[in-house]
Motif scaffolding. Structure first.
Motif, PDB file in Angstrom:
ATOM      1  N   CYS A  45       0.815  -1.220   0.000  1.00 46.70           N
ATOM      2  CA  CYS A  45       0.000   0.000   0.000  1.00 46.70           C
ATOM      3  C   CYS A  45       0.851   1.273   0.000  1.00 46.70           C
ATOM      4  N   ARG A  46       2.071   1.200   0.474  1.00 45.96           N
ATOM      5  CA  ARG A  46       3.057   2.298   0.543  1.00 45.96           C
ATOM      6  C   ARG A  46       2.641   3.410   1.502  1.00 45.96           C
ATOM      7  N   MET A  47       1.634   3.184   2.313  1.00 46.07           N
ATOM      8  CA  MET A  47       1.181   4.243   3.220  1.00 46.07           C
ATOM      9  C   MET A  47       2.179   4.455   4.357  1.00 46.07           C
ATOM     10  N   GLN A  83       3.116  10.666   1.880  1.00 46.09           N
ATOM     11  CA  GLN A  83       1.836  10.238   2.443  1.00 46.09           C
ATOM     12  C   GLN A  83       0.669  10.857   1.665  1.00 46.09           C
ATOM     13  N   LYS A  84       0.792  12.143   1.339  1.00 42.89           N
ATOM     14  CA  LYS A  84      -0.244  12.826   0.549  1.00 42.89           C
ATOM     15  C   LYS A  84      -0.400  12.159  -0.815  1.00 42.89           C
ATOM     16  N   ALA A  85       0.729  11.852  -1.425  1.00 40.54           N
ATOM     17  CA  ALA A  85       0.701  11.279  -2.783  1.00 40.54           C
ATOM     18  C   ALA A  85       0.066   9.893  -2.767  1.00 40.54           C
ATOM     19  N   VAL A  86       0.412   9.090  -1.754  1.00 42.39           N
ATOM     20  CA  VAL A  86      -0.153   7.735  -1.663  1.00 42.39           C
ATOM     21  C   VAL A  86      -1.671   7.834  -1.480  1.00 42.39           C
ATOM     22  N   LEU A  90      -4.583   6.355  -3.821  1.00 40.58           N
ATOM     23  CA  LEU A  90      -5.588   5.382  -3.365  1.00 40.58           C
ATOM     24  C   LEU A  90      -7.010   5.900  -3.575  1.00 40.58           C
ATOM     25  N   LEU A  91      -7.170   7.232  -3.567  1.00 37.95           N
ATOM     26  CA  LEU A  91      -8.518   7.810  -3.671  1.00 37.95           C
ATOM     27  C   LEU A  91      -8.935   8.123  -5.109  1.00 37.95           C
ATOM     28  N   TYR A 116      -3.518  13.163   6.993  1.00 35.32           N
ATOM     29  CA  TYR A 116      -2.303  13.270   6.172  1.00 35.32           C
ATOM     30  C   TYR A 116      -2.539  13.845   4.785  1.00 35.32           C
ATOM     31  N   ASP A 117      -3.776  14.118   4.385  1.00 37.84           N
ATOM     32  CA  ASP A 117      -4.005  14.494   2.993  1.00 37.84           C
ATOM     33  C   ASP A 117      -4.697  15.852   2.881  1.00 37.84           C
ATOM     34  N   ARG A 118      -5.983  15.871   3.043  1.00 44.29           N
ATOM     35  CA  ARG A 118      -6.792  17.095   3.021  1.00 44.29           C
ATOM     36  C   ARG A 118      -6.609  17.927   1.756  1.00 44.29           C
ATOM     37  N   GLN A 119      -6.472  17.275   0.601  1.00 41.52           N
ATOM     38  CA  GLN A 119      -6.434  18.052  -0.634  1.00 41.52           C
ATOM     39  C   GLN A 119      -7.663  17.688  -1.479  1.00 41.52           C
TER      40      GLN A 119
END
Ligand code: SF4
Ligand code: SF4
Ligand code: FES
Length: 530
Positions: A45-47, A83-86, A90-91, A116-119
């Motif tokens: 998953c690379r998270m 983390q953001k990129a992963v 995934l989304l 970790y994301d929120r974009q």
């Protein structure tokens, strides 16, 4: 024993640990999807990417072993970008399902997106790849392929834990999806564990789907009462209603798992047959009464029966009773000079395996044995023979339905001949039809107490919900009955009842509720080290 540094904190750990495990020991959470402590490492998953000094690229914490002098950063700029990129990856094709998804509130995609994301998504809705939704893949499990992040926890569970390989990952690229293997359905006896370990809402429980939002539910530590293994559970409940059991990790008992039968046994604790009030037999049938009247009436009749003939009272307690209830049933026996018999019965063809499920479908057969009571049906046969001999003046049954495991017609004839029968139980079972008094007591979800599992491990369960109606905990009812007969003062709590049992100096010596908190203690080991 390498020493390493994670986010500026030094720690010495065992050889062979991975960075994610070392971080866990330090209380540093590294986000992860595919890693699970009970399964092999997939690393897909690379998270869990982290920055490790001297390493040119980010490394996955779940599959990187610690080395002497390693310096790890889990919150550095480089790590945050990864983390953001992963998460964005995934989304990409994830549906906008959260408002209608049963996993909301316990979904790692939701949680990590916020942490970790929120974009904003750069993916137009209409471009998302569509896959199957609400597909029944077994008796208990529904699959939503669109929500799956392909972490392969479910496939590894079926390959490595149950060795049944019902699930696989099919197709390539963004068309990859979880599917049943040709000709299979997910119907192994542990199938529902895939629901727990699925980090998102791709695998959901037919039993629990759309029943409650998890943020409204409370959790209470307990122990499954459906067989002698004593798997550790959490009871999820709200306003007196139980909604589900989930496993609580105990590496010595159930690892991270529950069998489906045990997991679903919660519904049997809140059925239609629950006894709600003390009942006393009158000429017209059962009449509801109150505890004070019922206990004083029972005490008078039992005292008379004991006085009429030494040994004229018999008590039978089953392996469904807790250690505290068994101890108090024995104390009742001492107060009355009564014989006390233990019985443990399971259907002869009961399912069992060499993993968790035991053929003994009682939670506390060893609890009876460690208190010196017999655990086989021969003992119940003995009680029946005594009744048939016509010498018994009164019989007290604690969580015991003799009609279930002895010849029914013979038991019914014998019970009709018992001059005075008292039944203490949570549910109205067949034997209650012959009772003079029925006293309603709570299930193990409604009381504090302990069971001793097949390996002599003494484990605590705790009060999750209140008993319905006027039912009260078994230790409370039995303690009051002993007191009404002029015996010892009733214990003020289950804790006190257990302390009295431990003070007897037998197998439970040296144990107390604080010691048993968490994962329980093996009685025989505790005795050996005392
Ligand atoms: S269904 Fe769940 S557990 Fe299985 S691969 Fe997909 S996300 Fe992972
Ligand atoms: S194995 Fe036994 S104790 Fe464990 S969950 Fe199943 S029925 Fe309950
Ligand atoms: S948790 Fe490490 S790669 Fe998935």
């Amino acid at each position: 024993m390498p020493t390493l540094e994670i986010d500026g904190k030094k720690i010495e750990v065992e050889d062979g640990l991975t960075v994610i495990q070392a971080a866990d020991q330090l209380g540093v959470e590294i986000p992860h999807y595919c890693w699970h402590p009970g399964l092999s490492i997939a690393g897909n998953c690379r998270m869990c990417l982290v920055e490790i000094e001297k390493s040119p690229k980010l490394q996955i914490a779940c599959n990187t072993r610690v080395t002497e002098g390693m310096v790890v950063h889990t919150t550095s700029e480089k790590t945050k970008v990864a983390q953001k990129a992963v998460l964005e990856f995934l989304l990409i094709n994830h549906p906008i399902d959260c408002p209608v998804c049963d996993q909301a509130g316990e979904c790692k995609l939701q949680e990590y997106y916020m942490d970790y994301d929120r974009q904003r998504s750069r993916m137009p809705l209409e471009a998302k790849v569509k896959k199957g939704k609400a597909i029944p893949i077994g008796q208990h499990v529904m699959l939503d392929q669109e929500r799956c992040i392909l972490c392969a926890r479910c496939t590894r569970f079926c390959d490595e834990i149950t060795h049944t390989s019902e699930l696989g990952i099919y197709e390539r690229g963004d068309h990859c999806r979880i599917e049943l293997a040709p000709g299979k359905t997910l119907d192994n006896p542990y199938s529902m564990n895939v629901i727990d370990i699925c980090p998102v809402g791709a695998l959901t429980s037919k039993d629990f789907r759309f029943k409650a939002r998890v943020w409204y539910l409370e959790r209470t530590d307990s122990v499954c009462g459906a067989c002698a293994n004593g798997c550790n559970t959490e009871i999820y409940h709200r306003e007196g209603r139980i909604f589900r059991f989930q496993p609580r990790a105990n590496l010595d008992v159930n690892q991270y798992w529950l069998c489906d039968a045990g997991r679903l046994s919660w519904s049997g604790l809140q059925g239609e047959s629950r006894l709600l009030q003390p009942l006393a037999r009158e000429a017209t049938g059962f009449v509801p009464t109150n505890w004070t009247g019922a206990l004083s009436g029972v005490a008078t009749r039992l005292r008379d029966a004991a006085a009429r003939r030494p040994g004229g009272v018999a008590i039978v307690v089953s392996a469904e009773a807790s250690n505290e209830e068994i101890a108090l049933a024995r104390r009742l026996g001492t107060t009355l000079g009564a014989t006390v018999t233990g019985v443990s019965w399971s259907p002869p063809d009961a399912f069992h395996d060499d993993f968790l499920v035991k053929a003994d479908k009682n939670p506390n057969t060893r609890g009876l044995a460690l208190q010196g009571l017999a655990t086989d049906t021969q003992a119940a046969e003995g009680v029946l023979a005594t009744i048939e001999a016509g010498t018994l003046q009164a019989l007290v049954l604690v969580r015991t339905d003799l009609t279930r495991w002895l010849d029914r017609a013979r038991v019914e004839r014998a019970l009709e001949a018992v001059p005075y029968l008292v039944v203490l139980d949570s549910d109205r079972r067949d034997v209650a039809a012959y009772a003079d008094v029925v006293l309603p007591i709570g299930t193990y979800a409604e009381s504090d107490g302990t069971f001793t599992n097949h390996a002599d491990r003494v484990q605590r369960f705790r009060t999750a919900v209140a008993s319905p109606g006027e039912a009260r905990p078994g230790w409370h009812a039995l303690g009051d009955l002993v007191t009404s007969l002029g015996g010892d003062a009733a214990p003020a709590s289950a804790d006190a009842a257990f302390a009295a049992l431990a003070a007897e100096g037998g197998a439970f010596a040296g144990l107390d509720y604080d010691l048993l908190a968490g994962h329980g203690v093996t009685a025989t080991k505790a005795r050996a080290s005392a």
